[in-house]
Design a protein around this motif. Structure first.
Motif, mmCIF file in Angstrom:
data_model
loop_
_atom_site.group_PDB
_atom_site.id
_atom_site.type_symbol
_atom_site.label_atom_id
_atom_site.label_comp_id
_atom_site.label_asym_id
_atom_site.label_seq_id
_atom_site.Cartn_x
_atom_site.Cartn_y
_atom_site.Cartn_z
ATOM 1 N N GLU A 106 -17.465 0.346 -17.147
ATOM 2 C CA GLU A 106 -16.371 0.054 -16.219
ATOM 3 C C GLU A 106 -16.587 -1.271 -15.491
ATOM 4 O O GLU A 106 -15.675 -2.104 -15.406
ATOM 5 N N LEU A 107 -17.798 -1.446 -14.957
ATOM 6 C CA LEU A 107 -18.059 -2.639 -14.144
ATOM 7 C C LEU A 107 -18.145 -3.911 -14.978
ATOM 8 O O LEU A 107 -17.648 -4.967 -14.571
ATOM 9 N N GLU A 108 -18.789 -3.831 -16.144
ATOM 10 C CA GLU A 108 -19.045 -5.038 -16.923
ATOM 11 C C GLU A 108 -17.884 -5.419 -17.838
ATOM 12 O O GLU A 108 -17.556 -6.599 -17.959
ATOM 13 N N ILE A 109 -17.262 -4.433 -18.478
ATOM 14 C CA ILE A 109 -16.249 -4.762 -19.488
ATOM 15 C C ILE A 109 -14.836 -4.493 -18.983
ATOM 16 O O ILE A 109 -13.979 -5.396 -18.999
ATOM 17 N N LEU A 110 -14.586 -3.273 -18.520
ATOM 18 C CA LEU A 110 -13.220 -2.932 -18.105
ATOM 19 C C LEU A 110 -12.751 -3.791 -16.942
ATOM 20 O O LEU A 110 -11.608 -4.258 -16.930
ATOM 21 N N VAL A 116 -8.287 -10.197 -16.147
ATOM 22 C CA VAL A 116 -7.394 -11.053 -16.943
ATOM 23 C C VAL A 116 -5.965 -10.556 -16.803
ATOM 24 O O VAL A 116 -5.026 -11.336 -16.570
ATOM 25 N N ALA A 117 -5.782 -9.257 -16.951
ATOM 26 C CA ALA A 117 -4.440 -8.676 -16.855
ATOM 27 C C ALA A 117 -3.848 -8.882 -15.466
ATOM 28 O O ALA A 117 -2.707 -9.348 -15.323
ATOM 29 N N PHE A 118 -4.608 -8.536 -14.443
ATOM 30 C CA PHE A 118 -4.105 -8.633 -13.077
ATOM 31 C C PHE A 118 -3.670 -10.045 -12.707
ATOM 32 O O PHE A 118 -2.684 -10.238 -12.005
ATOM 33 N N HIS A 119 -4.418 -11.025 -13.184
ATOM 34 C CA HIS A 119 -4.180 -12.398 -12.734
ATOM 35 C C HIS A 119 -3.403 -13.255 -13.734
ATOM 36 O O HIS A 119 -3.260 -14.467 -13.527
ATOM 37 N N VAL A 129 -1.829 -11.551 -5.255
ATOM 38 C CA VAL A 129 -1.781 -13.001 -5.435
ATOM 39 C C VAL A 129 -2.569 -13.332 -6.700
ATOM 40 O O VAL A 129 -3.779 -13.064 -6.770
ATOM 41 N N GLN A 130 -1.894 -13.879 -7.690
ATOM 42 C CA GLN A 130 -2.546 -14.160 -8.962
ATOM 43 C C GLN A 130 -3.213 -15.536 -8.955
ATOM 44 O O GLN A 130 -2.685 -16.498 -8.397
ATOM 45 N N PHE A 131 -4.371 -15.606 -9.595
ATOM 46 C CA PHE A 131 -5.104 -16.851 -9.764
ATOM 47 C C PHE A 131 -5.319 -17.071 -11.255
ATOM 48 O O PHE A 131 -6.282 -16.547 -11.835
ATOM 49 N N PRO A 132 -4.414 -17.806 -11.894
ATOM 50 C CA PRO A 132 -4.489 -18.007 -13.345
ATOM 51 C C PRO A 132 -5.824 -18.582 -13.808
ATOM 52 O O PRO A 132 -6.321 -18.223 -14.881
ATOM 53 N N ALA A 133 -6.419 -19.469 -13.004
ATOM 54 C CA ALA A 133 -7.700 -20.058 -13.398
ATOM 55 C C ALA A 133 -8.789 -18.984 -13.448
ATOM 56 O O ALA A 133 -9.656 -19.006 -14.333
ATOM 57 N N PHE A 134 -8.745 -18.051 -12.500
ATOM 58 C CA PHE A 134 -9.696 -16.947 -12.510
ATOM 59 C C PHE A 134 -9.486 -16.087 -13.750
ATOM 60 O O PHE A 134 -10.455 -15.649 -14.389
ATOM 61 N N ALA A 135 -8.226 -15.834 -14.085
ATOM 62 C CA ALA A 135 -7.928 -15.054 -15.293
ATOM 63 C C ALA A 135 -8.534 -15.709 -16.523
ATOM 64 O O ALA A 135 -9.097 -15.032 -17.392
ATOM 65 N N GLU A 136 -8.460 -17.031 -16.591
ATOM 66 C CA GLU A 136 -8.988 -17.722 -17.767
ATOM 67 C C GLU A 136 -10.509 -17.647 -17.823
ATOM 68 O O GLU A 136 -11.092 -17.458 -18.898
ATOM 69 N N THR A 137 -11.171 -17.761 -16.673
ATOM 70 C CA THR A 137 -12.638 -17.642 -16.683
ATOM 71 C C THR A 137 -13.060 -16.234 -17.087
ATOM 72 O O THR A 137 -14.059 -16.054 -17.782
ATOM 73 N N GLN A 138 -12.290 -15.234 -16.655
ATOM 74 C CA GLN A 138 -12.593 -13.860 -17.033
ATOM 75 C C GLN A 138 -12.346 -13.634 -18.528
ATOM 76 O O GLN A 138 -13.114 -12.932 -19.191
ATOM 77 N N ARG A 139 -11.285 -14.229 -19.048
ATOM 78 C CA ARG A 139 -11.012 -14.125 -20.481
ATOM 79 C C ARG A 139 -12.172 -14.711 -21.287
ATOM 80 O O ARG A 139 -12.603 -14.130 -22.292
ATOM 81 N N GLN A 140 -12.697 -15.832 -20.843
ATOM 82 C CA GLN A 140 -13.820 -16.457 -21.540
ATOM 83 C C GLN A 140 -15.090 -15.616 -21.440
ATOM 84 O O GLN A 140 -15.967 -15.702 -22.301
ATOM 85 N N ALA A 141 -15.176 -14.784 -20.384
ATOM 86 C CA ALA A 141 -16.374 -13.970 -20.177
ATOM 87 C C ALA A 141 -16.379 -12.698 -21.013
ATOM 88 O O ALA A 141 -17.442 -12.100 -21.216
ATOM 89 N N LEU A 178 -7.315 -1.968 -24.527
ATOM 90 C CA LEU A 178 -6.731 -2.928 -23.592
ATOM 91 C C LEU A 178 -7.014 -4.357 -24.039
ATOM 92 O O LEU A 178 -6.157 -5.247 -23.899
ATOM 93 N N GLY A 179 -8.209 -4.580 -24.599
ATOM 94 C CA GLY A 179 -8.523 -5.906 -25.118
ATOM 95 C C GLY A 179 -7.582 -6.310 -26.239
ATOM 96 O O GLY A 179 -7.123 -7.458 -26.292
ATOM 97 N N ASP A 180 -7.278 -5.386 -27.129
ATOM 98 C CA ASP A 180 -6.311 -5.673 -28.187
ATOM 99 C C ASP A 180 -4.958 -6.049 -27.588
ATOM 100 O O ASP A 180 -4.302 -6.995 -28.033
ATOM 101 N N PHE A 181 -4.533 -5.292 -26.585
ATOM 102 C CA PHE A 181 -3.212 -5.497 -25.984
ATOM 103 C C PHE A 181 -3.091 -6.892 -25.369
ATOM 104 O O PHE A 181 -2.026 -7.512 -25.441
ATOM 105 N N PHE A 182 -4.183 -7.374 -24.788
ATOM 106 C CA PHE A 182 -4.148 -8.686 -24.137
ATOM 107 C C PHE A 182 -4.834 -9.769 -24.975
ATOM 108 O O PHE A 182 -5.311 -10.767 -24.446
ATOM 109 N N SER A 183 -4.872 -9.554 -26.292
ATOM 110 C CA SER A 183 -5.388 -10.541 -27.255
ATOM 111 C C SER A 183 -6.849 -10.902 -26.990
ATOM 112 O O SER A 183 -7.238 -12.076 -27.079
ATOM 113 N N MET A 184 -7.639 -9.893 -26.662
ATOM 114 C CA MET A 184 -9.074 -10.066 -26.476
ATOM 115 C C MET A 184 -9.814 -8.995 -27.268
ATOM 116 O O MET A 184 -10.483 -8.129 -26.696
ATOM 117 N N PRO A 185 -9.686 -8.994 -28.592
ATOM 118 C CA PRO A 185 -10.311 -7.941 -29.389
ATOM 119 C C PRO A 185 -11.832 -8.004 -29.337
ATOM 120 O O PRO A 185 -12.422 -9.035 -28.980
#
Length: 208
Positions: A106-110, A116-119, A129-141, A178-185
């Motif tokens: 839950e803490l590390e992956i979910l 990514v989804a929230f932001h 309040v969404q922070f797109p840059a934060f979403a992108e760093t999380q996507r990369q992680a 959820l990763g599949d849904f948001f293009s993060m397989p």
């Protein structure tokens, strides 16, 4: 399939409802479902807020009016009523490992995928309040989070917490979905996680 009456599960789209449905499927239980429509904001309607003041699903309502919220708490309730198959561990050590690994997933992956989804997703723009840059760093992680789990599973165990399927795998399943849904397989170059992913996706409960 054992049909249970005298209770209703208010649920809908999303990982937490999916987690409870997987749990029920694994235990061979069928509970009356009440679908909550996010599109029409049923989860924020006054009647629903009487059930859960946070306006979140799932919500289990028992026949005496008792309300249980939070997906893992609902799963634990069914575990106590129907302990087989054990999804939270069959003895003290297995229970500790299931709890430990469920929390880690839950803490590390979910949480990372959820950020990514929230932001980034339009659905949540009025919720925080969404922070797109934060979403992108999380996507990369995200790939690194799966790589961590791949290293942990290099001992050859078939499931996240050990030899037996558990709540930790259910949480892992909703991460994979959820990763599949948001293009993060799940990355294809992680052999241990990929074997686990194939294993859990072959279970009937994946389609819950």
């Amino acid at each position: 399939m054992k049909k249970l009456s005298g209770m209703k599960l208010h649920q809908g789209d999303g990982p937490n409802s999916y987690r409870v449905r997987i749990c029920l499927a694994e235990k061979g239980l069928e509970v009356p479902l009440v679908n909550v429509d996010f599109a029409t904001r049923e989860h924020k309607a006054p009647e629903f807020l009487k059930l859960n003041s946070l306006g979140q699903i799932p919500v289990l309502v028992l026949d005496d009016g008792t309300v249980i919220t939070e997906s893992v708490a609902i799963c634990r309730y069914f575990e106590e009523l129907y302990p087989e198959p054990a999804l939270f561990g069959g003895d003290a050590l297995a229970q500790a490992k299931a709890e430990m690994w469920n929390r880690r997933v839950e803490l590390e992956i979910l949480t990372t995928i959820g950020n990514v989804a929230f932001h980034s997703d339009e659905f949540f723009k009025d919720r925080l309040v969404q922070f797109p840059a934060f979403a992108e760093t999380q996507r990369q992680a995200v790939p690194g989070k799966w790589a961590w789990l791949d290293r942990e599973m290099s001992d050859g165990r078939p499931f996240i917490a050990g030899d037996d399927f558990s709540i930790a795998d259910i949480s892992g399943m909703i991460c994979s979905w959820l990763g599949d849904f948001f293009s993060m397989p799940v990355p294809k170059d992680l052999p241990n996680v990929q074997r686990w992913n194939e294993r859990v996706r072959s279970r009937p409960s994946w389609n819950a």
